[in-house]
Design a protein around this motif. Structure first.
Motif, PDB file in Angstrom:
ATOM      1  N   PHE A  36      47.650  98.727  10.748  1.00  0.00           N
ATOM      2  CA  PHE A  36      47.758  99.158   9.353  1.00  0.00           C
ATOM      3  C   PHE A  36      46.562  98.680   8.535  1.00  0.00           C
ATOM      4  N   PHE A  37      46.093  99.573   7.680  1.00  0.00           N
ATOM      5  CA  PHE A  37      44.961  99.295   6.799  1.00  0.00           C
ATOM      6  C   PHE A  37      45.365  99.697   5.384  1.00  0.00           C
ATOM      7  N   VAL A  38      44.866  98.961   4.384  1.00  0.00           N
ATOM      8  CA  VAL A  38      45.264  99.185   2.994  1.00  0.00           C
ATOM      9  C   VAL A  38      44.017  99.370   2.142  1.00  0.00           C
ATOM     10  N   ASN A  39      44.111 100.328   1.208  1.00  0.00           N
ATOM     11  CA  ASN A  39      43.027 100.555   0.265  1.00  0.00           C
ATOM     12  C   ASN A  39      43.604 101.134  -1.021  1.00  0.00           C
ATOM     13  N   THR A  40      42.925 100.872  -2.130  1.00  0.00           N
ATOM     14  CA  THR A  40      43.378 101.391  -3.417  1.00  0.00           C
ATOM     15  C   THR A  40      43.376 102.916  -3.428  1.00  0.00           C
ATOM     16  N   THR A  41      42.333 103.517  -2.867  1.00  0.00           N
ATOM     17  CA  THR A  41      42.219 104.977  -2.812  1.00  0.00           C
ATOM     18  C   THR A  41      42.320 105.441  -1.362  1.00  0.00           C
ATOM     19  N   PRO A  42      42.742 106.689  -1.129  1.00  0.00           N
ATOM     20  CA  PRO A  42      42.949 107.134   0.251  1.00  0.00           C
ATOM     21  C   PRO A  42      41.678 107.531   0.997  1.00  0.00           C
ATOM     22  N   GLU A  43      40.611 107.878   0.298  1.00  0.00           N
ATOM     23  CA  GLU A  43      39.430 108.446   0.956  1.00  0.00           C
ATOM     24  C   GLU A  43      38.847 107.575   2.068  1.00  0.00           C
ATOM     25  N   LEU A  46      46.431 108.899  15.031  1.00  0.00           N
ATOM     26  CA  LEU A  46      46.661 108.813  13.593  1.00  0.00           C
ATOM     27  C   LEU A  46      48.124 109.135  13.329  1.00  0.00           C
ATOM     28  N   VAL A  47      48.844 108.198  12.747  1.00  0.00           N
ATOM     29  CA  VAL A  47      50.246 108.411  12.402  1.00  0.00           C
ATOM     30  C   VAL A  47      50.326 109.017  11.011  1.00  0.00           C
ATOM     31  N   GLU A  48      49.722 108.336  10.016  1.00  0.00           N
ATOM     32  CA  GLU A  48      49.740 108.876   8.655  1.00  0.00           C
ATOM     33  C   GLU A  48      48.896 108.023   7.728  1.00  0.00           C
ATOM     34  N   VAL A  49      48.508 108.644   6.616  1.00  0.00           N
ATOM     35  CA  VAL A  49      47.987 107.938   5.454  1.00  0.00           C
ATOM     36  C   VAL A  49      49.005 108.216   4.363  1.00  0.00           C
ATOM     37  N   PHE A  50      49.531 107.171   3.758  1.00  0.00           N
ATOM     38  CA  PHE A  50      50.597 107.367   2.786  1.00  0.00           C
ATOM     39  C   PHE A  50      50.485 106.374   1.642  1.00  0.00           C
ATOM     40  N   GLU A  51      51.158 106.724   0.548  1.00  0.00           N
ATOM     41  CA  GLU A  51      51.286 105.826  -0.588  1.00  0.00           C
ATOM     42  C   GLU A  51      52.714 105.297  -0.566  1.00  0.00           C
ATOM     43  N   PRO A  52      52.889 104.009  -0.340  1.00  0.00           N
ATOM     44  CA  PRO A  52      54.246 103.467  -0.212  1.00  0.00           C
ATOM     45  C   PRO A  52      55.008 103.476  -1.538  1.00  0.00           C
ATOM     46  N   ASP A  53      56.335 103.437  -1.422  1.00  0.00           N
ATOM     47  CA  ASP A  53      57.175 103.256  -2.605  1.00  0.00           C
ATOM     48  C   ASP A  53      56.895 101.871  -3.166  1.00  0.00           C
ATOM     49  N   GLU A  94      57.434  98.682  -6.083  1.00  0.00           N
ATOM     50  CA  GLU A  94      58.290  98.015  -7.052  1.00  0.00           C
ATOM     51  C   GLU A  94      57.689  98.244  -8.437  1.00  0.00           C
ATOM     52  N   GLU A  95      58.519  98.190  -9.448  1.00  0.00           N
ATOM     53  CA  GLU A  95      58.028  98.378 -10.809  1.00  0.00           C
ATOM     54  C   GLU A  95      56.945  97.354 -11.118  1.00  0.00           C
ATOM     55  N   GLY A  96      55.838  97.843 -11.663  1.00  0.00           N
ATOM     56  CA  GLY A  96      54.732  96.966 -12.028  1.00  0.00           C
ATOM     57  C   GLY A  96      53.687  96.787 -10.947  1.00  0.00           C
ATOM     58  N   GLU A  97      53.971  97.233  -9.716  1.00  0.00           N
ATOM     59  CA  GLU A  97      52.980  97.122  -8.644  1.00  0.00           C
ATOM     60  C   GLU A  97      51.897  98.180  -8.819  1.00  0.00           C
ATOM     61  N   ASP A  98      50.660  97.803  -8.543  1.00  0.00           N
ATOM     62  CA  ASP A  98      49.565  98.766  -8.582  1.00  0.00           C
ATOM     63  C   ASP A  98      49.640  99.667  -7.361  1.00  0.00           C
ATOM     64  N   PRO A  99      49.370 100.961  -7.533  1.00  0.00           N
ATOM     65  CA  PRO A  99      49.424 101.869  -6.382  1.00  0.00           C
ATOM     66  C   PRO A  99      48.335 101.564  -5.363  1.00  0.00           C
ATOM     67  N   TYR A 100      48.657 101.824  -4.114  1.00  0.00           N
ATOM     68  CA  TYR A 100      47.705 101.670  -3.021  1.00  0.00           C
ATOM     69  C   TYR A 100      48.100 102.629  -1.900  1.00  0.00           C
ATOM     70  N   HIS A 101      47.221 102.768  -0.918  1.00  0.00           N
ATOM     71  CA  HIS A 101      47.446 103.677   0.198  1.00  0.00           C
ATOM     72  C   HIS A 101      47.356 102.897   1.501  1.00  0.00           C
ATOM     73  N   VAL A 102      48.054 103.401   2.515  1.00  0.00           N
ATOM     74  CA  VAL A 102      48.121 102.743   3.819  1.00  0.00           C
ATOM     75  C   VAL A 102      47.732 103.742   4.901  1.00  0.00           C
ATOM     76  N   LEU A 103      46.875 103.308   5.816  1.00  0.00           N
ATOM     77  CA  LEU A 103      46.555 104.052   7.035  1.00  0.00           C
ATOM     78  C   LEU A 103      47.326 103.403   8.175  1.00  0.00           C
TER      79      LEU A 103
END
Length: 113
Positions: free
Chosen positions: A30-37, A53-60, A62-71
């Motif tokens: 698993f890899f994490v980045n603010t943007t998916p590119e 490659l399984v997926e690139v997704f934006e996880p659900d 919690e309130e107040g968490e900054d969005p991020y994407h996962v490979l």
């Protein structure tokens, strides 16, 4: 995950499952980045290296968490504690070289036949 944590993970798997760690297991990485590119670019490179490659997704979030994407990529392979430690270092370096903010670690399960 440092080598001590890897050793503990292997010991826990041996103690609590009937998985054969001497044979191929399905390792997810698993890899994490603010943007998916950057994740898409890294995913393409990892596919070229034999990962699925399984997926690139934006996880659900919690309130107040900054969005991020996962490979999420995976590959069936055999690892010892030392080889998994080496793989983690290799994947961290690939993440850094490809502008990805974090290699977030791995999970493991049996290979489904």
């Amino acid at each position: 995950m440092d080598i001590t944590a890897i050793n503990e993970m292997f010991a826990n798997i041996r103690e609590n499952t009937d998985w054969d760690l001497n044979g191929p297991m399905l390792w997810g990485y698993f890899f994490v980045n603010t943007t998916p590119e950057p994740l898409h670019g890294l995913g393409e490179k990892l596919v070229e290296l034999g990962y699925t490659l399984v997926e690139v997704f934006e996880p659900d979030l919690e309130e107040g968490e900054d969005p991020y994407h996962v490979l999420h990529v995976e590959r069936a392979e055999v690892h010892t504690e030392a080889s998994l430690d080496a793989r983690n270092h290799e994947l961290q370096a690939l993440a850094e070289a490809n502008g990805v903010e974090d290699y977030d670690g791995m999970d493991v399960g049996p290979v489904e036949i």
